[in-house]
Design a protein around this motif. Structure first.
Motif: not given
Length: 292
Positions: A47-61, A63-72
């Motif tokens: 059950r613990n393996d099914n939960k998203p790991k913290f580092r993946y959330l950090v990577y997603t954040f 990546f989205s911030s980089a996309c936002l800065v590029f568009v701006a």
């Protein structure tokens, strides 16, 4: 001991070997308990393996911030839309697209027939006869002279309830609210249109010079007039009235009128006319004579 507790109260001999074989086994051996504990631990791990790991959330954040800065950054590189155009740019646009961006009453091709003069402030009521006489004495023949007093247009509009802005002006006067921007210019525009339609086929009217007194009140009205009606040839500044009478109306009103004069002066369309002599004019005359 567990088996004895379960079958307590049953007579001996009642449990035959066949019946005993059919009864469920209720004993839980110690080994089976250990097996249950052994299998429960991997289940929690799964059950613990099914939960998203913290580092993946950090990577997603990130990546989205980089996309936002590029568009701006790409949006900032685009030049802002242009809102002010010169007369030449307006003409080029109309010639290229064959579209009229401004619906003027008098276009550039009709300047030799119709001219507009504005007088930002006049203490006394100017008549067409007075202006015609002064123009002729100056050696200028402007043909037909038409004086437009915005206050007279407002009064006539209020009296005639069939007019478009009659009830609006009545309500504004009763409540003491200021006139909305462009209202006075709209009244002047309609008056100019009616006059030109009336004199269109009149052979005696070759040229008409419109003199609009106590107008414009601010630079916004001046710009709107030139966009909707026609280009203003000269802003006539009455020296005596501006110097002696205008300050009596308050500093705020005086500042607006002086801003109008400054606006036309920057484009070379302001002309000062001395209609009366006062102390300042006399001093100015003395200075001129000394220089001569």
């Amino acid at each position: 001991m567990l088996k004895c507790g379960l079958f307590r109260g049953i007579p001996k001999g009642a449990l035959t070997p066949g019946l005993q074989a059919r009864l469920p086994v209720t004993r839980v051996p110690g080994a089976s308990l250990q097996a249950v504990k052994f299998y429960s631990t991997p289940a929690r791990a799964r059950r613990n393996d099914n939960k998203p790991k913290f580092r993946y959330l950090v990577y997603t954040f990130l990546f989205s911030s980089a996309c936002l800065v590029f568009v701006a950054s790409q949006v900032d590189k685009k030049p802002p839309p242009k809102t002010n155009f010169s007369e030449k740019e307006f003409q080029e646009y109309e010639d290229t697209t064959h579209l009229k961006r401004r619906h003027k009453i008098v276009h550039d091709s009709e300047k030799n027939k119709v001219e507009f003069f504005v007088i930002p402030y006049s203490h006394e009521t100017l008549t067409e006869e007075q202006i015609s006489k002064r123009l002729k004495s100056s050696g200028v023949d402007n043909g037909q002279v038409k004086v437009i007093d915005p206050q007279q247009l407002i009064d006539a509009e209020i009296k005639d309830t069939s007019k478009k802005f009659s009830y609006l002006l009545q309500d504004l006067n009763v409540t003491g609210k200021p006139y909305p921007k462009g209202l006075v210019t709209a009244l002047i525009k309609e008056n100019v249109r009616e006059y030109l339609e009336k004199t269109n086929n009149d052979e005696n009217v070759v040229k008409t010079s419109f003199f609009i007194t106590n107008y414009p009140k601010n630079t916004d009205e001046a710009i709107k007039f030139e966009n909707d009606v026609g280009d203003i040839k000269k802003c006539v500044v009455l020296h005596y009235d501006m110097l002696n009478e205008l300050p009596k109306l308050g500093s705020e009103y005086s500042q607006l009128v002086n801003n109008v004069v400054g606006y036309f002066d920057t484009v070379g369309k302001a002309a000062t006319v001395i209609t009366k002599w006062d102390e300042m004019d006399s001093k100015f005359e003395e200075i001129v004579l000394k220089d001569i």
